[in-house]
Design an enzyme around this catalytic site. Structure first.
Site, short mmCIF file in Angstrom:
data_model
loop_
_atom_site.label_atom_id
_atom_site.label_comp_id
_atom_site.label_asym_id
_atom_site.label_seq_id
_atom_site.Cartn_x
_atom_site.Cartn_y
_atom_site.Cartn_z
N ASP A 132 0.62 -1.29 -0.11
CA ASP A 132 -0.05 -0.11 -0.15
C ASP A 132 1.07 1.28 -0.01
O ASP A 132 0.26 2.18 -0.18
CB ASP A 132 -0.77 -0.05 1.23
CG ASP A 132 -2.35 -0.65 0.83
OD1 ASP A 132 -2.78 -0.70 -0.41
OD2 ASP A 132 -3.10 -1.00 1.55
N ASP A 447 -10.37 -7.44 11.12
CA ASP A 447 -10.17 -8.68 11.13
C ASP A 447 -11.41 -9.42 12.22
O ASP A 447 -12.20 -10.49 11.82
CB ASP A 447 -8.84 -9.10 12.01
CG ASP A 447 -8.55 -8.38 12.93
OD1 ASP A 447 -9.28 -7.23 13.31
OD2 ASP A 447 -7.11 -8.46 13.75
O1 LIG Z 1 -3.76 0.96 4.70
C1 LIG Z 1 -3.23 -0.08 5.38
C2 LIG Z 1 -2.93 -0.15 6.58
C3 LIG Z 1 -2.37 -1.41 7.02
N1 LIG Z 1 -2.24 -2.20 6.29
C4 LIG Z 1 -1.42 -3.49 6.61
O2 LIG Z 1 -2.04 -4.15 8.00
C5 LIG Z 1 -1.14 -4.94 8.63
C6 LIG Z 1 -1.63 -4.57 10.10
O3 LIG Z 1 -1.17 -3.39 10.27
P1 LIG Z 1 -0.58 -3.18 11.99
O4 LIG Z 1 -0.19 -1.55 11.82
O5 LIG Z 1 0.69 -3.94 12.06
O6 LIG Z 1 -1.46 -3.23 12.85
P2 LIG Z 1 -1.54 -4.08 14.19
O7 LIG Z 1 -2.46 -3.34 15.08
O8 LIG Z 1 -0.26 -4.27 14.63
O9 LIG Z 1 -2.38 -5.23 13.77
C7 LIG Z 1 -3.36 -6.02 14.23
O10 LIG Z 1 -4.52 -5.44 14.31
C8 LIG Z 1 -5.15 -5.33 12.95
C9 LIG Z 1 -6.34 -4.64 12.95
O11 LIG Z 1 -6.40 -3.44 13.72
C10 LIG Z 1 -5.10 -6.41 12.12
O12 LIG Z 1 -5.54 -6.18 10.72
C11 LIG Z 1 -3.80 -7.14 12.16
O13 LIG Z 1 -3.67 -8.34 11.66
C12 LIG Z 1 -3.33 -7.34 13.61
O14 LIG Z 1 -2.07 -8.00 13.48
C13 LIG Z 1 0.25 -4.68 8.27
O15 LIG Z 1 0.62 -5.74 7.56
C14 LIG Z 1 0.01 -3.48 7.62
O16 LIG Z 1 0.88 -3.22 6.40
C15 LIG Z 1 -2.17 -2.23 4.84
O17 LIG Z 1 -2.01 -3.05 4.17
N2 LIG Z 1 -2.71 -1.25 4.42
#
Ligand SMILES: O=c1ccn([C@@H]2O[C@H](COP(=O)(O)OP(=O)(O)O[C@H]3O[C@H](CO)[C@@H](O)[C@H](O)[C@H]3O)[C@@H](O)[C@H]2O)c(=O)[nH]1
Ligand SMILES: [Mn+2]
Length: 730
Positions: A132, A447
């Site tokens: 993204d 999720d």
């Molecule tokens: O516009 C976006 C924003 C995020 N992501 C991806 O989404 C994932 C999760 O993002 P992250 O910032 O790591 O969020 P976390 O809070 O650490 O993630 C938890 O919480 C999210 C929901 O809030 C779930 O989607 C994730 O799987 C879960 O691990 C990463 O691989 C990002 O690259 C995208 O692809 N596009």
């Protein structure tokens, strides 16, 4: 009949159940005490507020003990599946990355390498990376990763290495290796050298922002560009070393909503549908590498087992983290939740979807219900276009996926136009993507939302919690990132609760199991819990300042109720931490963070949702910063201390702390011989201990200190509170 591929085993909880019941009875007695007090003494503001808060606490505790009951564990037999090669289905793996500065490309590269190297038939795997950030650096790093992968993967397979993310593998000492033959050592050295070279190239590209000549990236703006889809590596039958690797940066337009991660996943679903169309989809975040090369085989076992074939929608592995801070300073390793709460769901309809480390059945994402038979291609015709969008190629692939035809299409050579079409920014307009099919839109916790909608249709899910863990990711390592992440989660949960998709309706009118309904309600109420908790934290301070009481006095025997509650609740927590192999300090940090998190980020999650409901702001998916071991740390590091920033998220915590300190000192200073009720003093001191890192932060500068502006705001609020309490105006 063939030997089973997986088995369920009940987990014994022992004393934990007794503690649950005792604590619950004590909470009920406390409520009884309040009601009795209010009946005999008439309305009393302090006791009434306490009653309301305690009622809420009792309610959430009741939800929690229901969730924890009857836990189950599953064991899989992946080696048995390996013997039945012809039954092994194809799997498409989705990796998402969004921002190369917050998510270092070396991390994504390691995740991808660990996937390319899994023990799974190479011709049945495809790896899709969604970027993204539309970053040429990420693209370049992936092409370099493939070059390294060509020697890394055969090396791993030859020596049966279990951990195939090179940065982790090479961080372990060579001494730990079983095979120490000359040949192995020789190859090990060569490959380590190559890996170091790969790291250098990536670092250099990152620093110079130079990814070489990549014309398709020229003039692109990460927020406004046409789709870029590139086959970085195609697995041709005669080579069969690496599975396919495809780079996807979906099209975006500035004002057109792209729905963050959920949007990215839906684009990958369509792109992969055109290219490989595997019946199963594994999804991992860019920081979550495969920690056990057997992971995918393990995850596929429950799907192949004849008993479950028809009803399992997804298989979820727990979120586990590597290199967590010592004693879990920010309480975000989630070990107790993953070991003691989620298994309770495993015994029912199954765990919630956690966004990463999860294998989905493609048909389910296409909106199918468990009792629907594989569709007959002719019936749905025009309805399919309305649902899935206007791409003939994609409808063909969807139809074959829904009909259960496994081997469509045979090669990656689908039309570029079709690929670009399904990945363009407006493909989903007027379709059911995000509402009935794919990942659901409308919540920044896509999720849990998507998982709940799947459960609502009556599907089951399976929780696999193997040792060693199948996947490992990273958790935030400072206060600001931890708080931002939690705030996003709370906001996302509330975005689901206040809609027609609320879990209670899903149970009443859909097929959501009551226990899962209780789980979703419990987790969605994390945010609102901040209100009674903040109110409750004011009670001891108010009592001390106004010389009143909200807890039983020392000479009343009811004082034992809150005291026993405090002791037993903490005893229960200590036991859970010890049982899951953690330290007493980790227990303390977690129990402290439970309070800090509720009062700070969760409270702001609620504020965020109120602003959204009033139409004053929109919710955002703020990507969590991931620290990679290769990123440089600026200046001093102090592992045991909290890191703060200017964010208002730290304001409620700082204020609560100041209020307790002021109340305690005022009460001692005014009445040195009898400084207020014992219960109130204990509560106040307990809160000060919980906010101890904040207390230290008040006297420090730089990133370990609370900014002066926050201190000023908190002091003003505290002064106002003191004034009002002394006048007994509240
Ligand atoms: O516009 C976006 C924003 C995020 N992501 C991806 O989404 C994932 C999760 O993002 P992250 O910032 O790591 O969020 P976390 O809070 O650490 O993630 C938890 O919480 C999210 C929901 O809030 C779930 O989607 C994730 O799987 C879960 O691990 C990463 O691989 C990002 O690259 C995208 O692809 N596009
Ligand atoms: Mn993450």
């Amino acid at each position: 009949m063939a030997a089973p591929l997986f088995e369920r085993v009940a987990i014994k909880r022992g004393i934990d159940t007794i503690l649950d019941a005792t604590i619950f009875l004590l909470l009920l007695s406390l409520l009884g005490y309040r009601l009795h007090f209010l009946r005999t003494n008439g309305f009393h503001g302090l006791h009434f507020t306490a009653f309301l808060c305690e009622f809420y606490f009792t309610f959430t505790f009741f939800l929690l003990i229901t969730i924890k009951s009857n836990p189950l564990r599953f064991i899989t037999y992946p080696h048995r599946l390996l013997k039945r090669v012809e039954e092994i289905p194809a799997v498409d793996v989705f990796v998402t990355t969004a921002d190369p500065s917050l998510e270092p490309p070396i991390m994504t590269v390691n995740t991808v390498l660990s996937i390319l190297a899994v023990d799974y038939p190479v011709n049945k795997l495809g790896c899709y990376v969604s970027d993204d950030g539309c970053s040429p650096i990420t693209f370049y790093c992936l092409t370099e990763a493939v070059k390294f992968g060509k020697i890394w993967v055969p090396f791993c397979k030859k020596y049966g290495i279990r951990l195939r993310a090179p940065f982790r593998y090479f961080s372990n000492a060579l001494e730990a290796e079983q095979d120490r033959s000359q040949e192995f050592l020789h190859e090990w050295n060569i490959i380590k050298g190559e890996y170091e070279m790969l790291c250098r190239k990536i670092k250099e590209a990152n620093e110079t922002r130079d990814a070489g000549d990549l014309p398709f990236f020229s003039g692109t703006d990460s927020k406004n560009h046409a789709p870029i889809i590139k086959i970085i590596w195609e697995n041709k039958e005669y080579e069969n070393v690496l599975p396919h690797l495809i780079y996807v940066s979906r099209g975006k337009r500035l004002k057109h909503p792209h729905h963050y991660k959920a949007g990215a996943m839906n684009v990958l679903t369509r792109v992969s549908g055109l290219m490989t169309n595997a019946p199963f989809i594994l999804n991992v975040d860019c920081d979550m590498f495969v920690n056990d090369s057997n992971a995918i085989l393990q995850g596929i076992c429950p799907f192949i087992d004849p008993k479950n074939d028809k009803e399992v929608a997804y298989v979820q592995f727990p979120q586990r983290f590597y290199d967590g801070l010592k004693d879990d300073l920010y309480g975000n390793q989630l070990i107790v939740s993953m070991e003691c709460i989620v298994p309770g769901l495993a015994g029912s309809q199954g765990p919630s979807y956690m966004g990463t480390g999860c294998i989905h059945r493609r048909k389910v994402l296409y909106g199918q219900s468990p009792n629907e038979l594989n569709i007959n291609g002719n019936i749905l015709g025009s309805k399919l276009y309305k649902t899935f969008g206007n791409s003939e190629d994609f409808i063909k692939s969807t139809t074959s996926a829904l009909m259960g035809i496994a081997d469509y299409p045979k090669s990656l050579q689908c039309s570029i136009e079709a690929l670009h079409k399904v990945a363009s920014y407006n493909y989903e307009d007027g379709t059911c993507w995000g509402a009935k099919v794919g990942w659901y839109y409308g919540s920044v916790t896509e999720d849990i939302f998507t998982g709940m909608m799947i459960h609502g249709k009556g599907w089951k899910s399976i929780y696999l919690n193997p040792n060693p863990p199948a996947f490992l990711g990273c958790s935030p390592t400072n206060g600001p990132s931890t708080f931002t992440q939690l705030k996003r989660w709370t906001t996302g949960f509330l975005e689901i609760l206040f809609t027609k998709n609320c879990p209670i309706f899903a149970t009443l009118f859909g097929k959501l199991h009551p226990k899962l309904c209780i789980f979703y309600v419990w987790i969605y109420l994390w945010g609102p819990l901040s209100i009674p908790e903040l109110c409750y934290s004011l009670l001891p301070a108010y009592s001390l300042l106004s010389n009143s009481h909200f807890l039983p006095r020392v000479h009343e025997r009811e004082i034992f109720i809150p005291l026993l509650l405090l002791v037993l609740y903490n005893l229960q927590q200590v036991l859970l931490f010890l049982k899951t192999g953690q330290s007493i300090r980790a227990y303390w940090n977690n129990q402290r963070m439970a309070i800090v998190n509720t009062m700070c980020p969760h409270f702001f999650g609620v504020v965020g949702i109120v602003l959204k409901l009033l139409g004053l702001s929109e919710t955002m998916f703020e990507v969590t910063k991931k620290d990679s071991s290769s990123s440089d740390d600026d200046g001093e590091t102090d592992e045991g201390s909290f890191i703060f920033d200017e964010s208002p998220l730290f304001l409620p915590g700082t204020t609560v702390l100041m209020m307790q300190l002021t109340a305690l000192f005022t009460s001692i200073w005014r009445r040195p011989a009898k400084p207020g009720g014992v219960g109130e003093v204990i509560c106040s001191v307990w809160l000060i201990l919980c906010f101890w890192p904040f207390l230290k932060g008040m006297f420090r500068k730089g990133r370990y200190g609370i900014p002066f502006s926050t201190i000023c705001k908190s002091s003003s609020l505290t002064l106002l509170f003191v004034y009002l309490s002394e006048k007994k105006k509240i």
